[in-house]
Design a protein around this motif. Structure first.
Motif, mmCIF file in Angstrom:
data_model
loop_
_atom_site.group_PDB
_atom_site.id
_atom_site.type_symbol
_atom_site.label_atom_id
_atom_site.label_comp_id
_atom_site.label_asym_id
_atom_site.label_seq_id
_atom_site.Cartn_x
_atom_site.Cartn_y
_atom_site.Cartn_z
ATOM 1 N N PRO A 209 0.859 -1.254 -0.072
ATOM 2 C CA PRO A 209 0.117 -0.299 -0.084
ATOM 3 C C PRO A 209 0.853 1.178 -0.096
ATOM 4 O O PRO A 209 0.337 2.283 -0.696
ATOM 5 N N TRP A 210 1.903 1.235 0.878
ATOM 6 C CA TRP A 210 2.811 2.357 0.918
ATOM 7 C C TRP A 210 3.472 2.706 -0.517
ATOM 8 O O TRP A 210 3.642 3.873 -0.952
ATOM 9 N N ALA A 213 1.028 4.107 -2.909
ATOM 10 C CA ALA A 213 0.732 5.713 -2.342
ATOM 11 C C ALA A 213 1.963 6.205 -3.182
ATOM 12 O O ALA A 213 1.571 7.778 -3.421
ATOM 13 N N ARG A 216 1.423 6.895 -6.699
ATOM 14 C CA ARG A 216 0.151 7.740 -6.779
ATOM 15 C C ARG A 216 0.507 8.992 -6.724
ATOM 16 O O ARG A 216 0.268 10.231 -7.187
ATOM 17 N N ARG A 217 1.557 9.432 -5.939
ATOM 18 C CA ARG A 217 1.904 11.055 -5.617
ATOM 19 C C ARG A 217 2.877 11.298 -6.826
ATOM 20 O O ARG A 217 2.561 12.629 -7.306
ATOM 21 N N LEU A 245 -6.285 -0.326 -4.160
ATOM 22 C CA LEU A 245 -5.130 0.335 -3.503
ATOM 23 C C LEU A 245 -5.251 1.664 -4.228
ATOM 24 O O LEU A 245 -4.987 2.769 -3.644
ATOM 25 N N SER A 248 -8.171 4.005 -3.883
ATOM 26 C CA SER A 248 -8.040 4.568 -2.323
ATOM 27 C C SER A 248 -7.627 6.077 -2.553
ATOM 28 O O SER A 248 -8.184 7.005 -1.527
ATOM 29 N N ASN A 250 -4.653 7.161 -1.802
ATOM 30 C CA ASN A 250 -3.784 7.523 -0.881
ATOM 31 C C ASN A 250 -2.482 8.012 -1.462
ATOM 32 O O ASN A 250 -2.024 7.216 -2.572
ATOM 33 N N VAL A 251 -1.646 9.094 -1.005
ATOM 34 C CA VAL A 251 -0.369 9.253 -1.606
ATOM 35 C C VAL A 251 0.590 9.351 -0.411
ATOM 36 O O VAL A 251 0.207 9.254 0.707
ATOM 37 N N ALA A 252 1.998 9.042 -0.696
ATOM 38 C CA ALA A 252 3.085 9.151 0.406
ATOM 39 C C ALA A 252 4.333 9.445 -0.047
ATOM 40 O O ALA A 252 4.231 9.430 -1.179
#
Length: 340
Positions: A209-210, A213, A216-217, A245, A248, A250-252
């Motif tokens: 997931p990280w 993310a 995705r960023r 995922l 979702s 999410n960004v990281a």
């Protein structure tokens, strides 16, 4: 990672209209040249499609076929494009073919570099060939740094986790990101498409997931670019887990992580990953893995000493030499078919 997980260099869309009219070229001449090129493109695609069997692309042979090779609708389905659009392309109609679509079609038809270049030329799109070696991809200096980092595993990734270059220890740990075609050398593609039992990533529930993310960023800087859009589309198509995922949102940010990998006959190896930017290569980074404990260091050294490591789980795993032999035989057979 089709473009692929190992994303190709973005190429411009066609800028040459059929009715040229500019640069002193009569409009009629441009139209004639465009029509001739489309006719040749249609014939080329039909000839390449005729030589690919359903078995070549992992499809059942089905009922008796009236013509050899794949059907148009099968090519369209495998490439992720509309049947009507692909039919028009094979009929030589004046339609625009984007880079990502041609990449997908070329992959399904198993075109080599020369054939791929010919396809893009007929479609009126500039062709940029893939690098044939890691040194060509990143340069002598960067490859020298990777090699000097042995016995620490190290690689150069781009923002999509395409594996651009590696050192010997990295290849010993993860051979399937080195022996496959360059477009397929993508960490996420390999992690999300292997059977769960063969996934050597022990702490994948926390790390995947990280990683998604983080991609995705980076994607936020490339929305709409063909290479990125085709990569995301491929991943969503190939992996429901990735699709979930990705959805979702999410960004990281990148950072130091601890990753645990299991290898048959060696055990679990815990490593800390550290990323360092590469001067002159935008959005590329060195990723160096250091063992967490002395036991982890010894396991890495054990793996480096194996002449023929097992790739995969205890049930499906096979010696690397067997996988390499199968790939070489398949490539030889494909070359024979082309020369026949």
């Amino acid at each position: 990672m089709p473009s692929t997980p190992a994303a190709r260099t973005t190429r411009s869309t066609p800028a040459e209209p059929d009715g040229a009219g500019g640069h002193g070229v009569p409009a009629g001449t441009g139209r004639q040249q465009g029509a001739a090129r489309r006719t040749e493109l249609a014939a080329f695609l039909r000839s390449r499609r005729a030589r690919i069997t359903p078995e070549d692309v992992g499809m059942p042979p089905g009922l008796r076929r009236r013509t050899p090779g794949l059907r148009r609708e099968e090519v369209a389905q495998l490439a992720g494009v509309g049947v009507t659009w692909y039919t028009w392309l094979e009929q030589g109609r004046p339609i625009n073919a984007s880079v990502q679509v041609l990449d997908a079609v070329a992959r399904v038809l198993q075109l080599d570099t020369t054939e791929r270049e010919h396809l893009y030329r007929l479609a009126g799109i500039p062709f940029v060939s893939e690098p044939v070696s890691d040194v060509e991809a990143v340069g002598v200096e960067c490859q020298g740094i990777l090699d000097a980092l042995n016995p620490l595993p190290a690689a150069i990734y781009n923002a999509r986790y395409d594996v651009r270059a590696t050192n010997a220890t990295y290849r010993a740990l993860w051979p399937m990101t080195s022996i496959v075609a360059r477009w397929e050398r993508n960490v996420l593609y390999k992690l999300f498409t292997v059977p769960e039992c063969c996934l050597t990533f022990v702490n994948s529930a926390e790390e995947l997931p990280w990683m998604v993310a983080q991609v995705r960023r980076s994607y936020g800087r490339h929305v709409g670019e063909p290479a990125w859009e085709s990569f995301v589309a491929l991943m969503v198509k190939e992996s429901p887990t990735f699709a979930q995922l990705w959805a979702s949102g999410n960004v990281a940010a990148p950072g130091k992580r601890v990753k645990a990998f299991r290898h048959e006959g060696i055990g679990v190896i815990n490593m800390t990953s550290m990323s360092l930017s590469v001067d002159g290569m935008a959005e590329h980074r060195f990723v160096v893995y250091t063992p967490v404990t002395e036991d982890d260091r010894l396991r890495i050294e054990q793996l480096r000493q194996l002449d023929d490591p097992i790739v995969g789980c205890s049930l499906h795993g096979r010696p690397l030499s067997v996988i390499m032999a199968e790939r070489e035989a398949a490539a030889a057979n494909q070359d024979c078919d082309k020369s026949a």
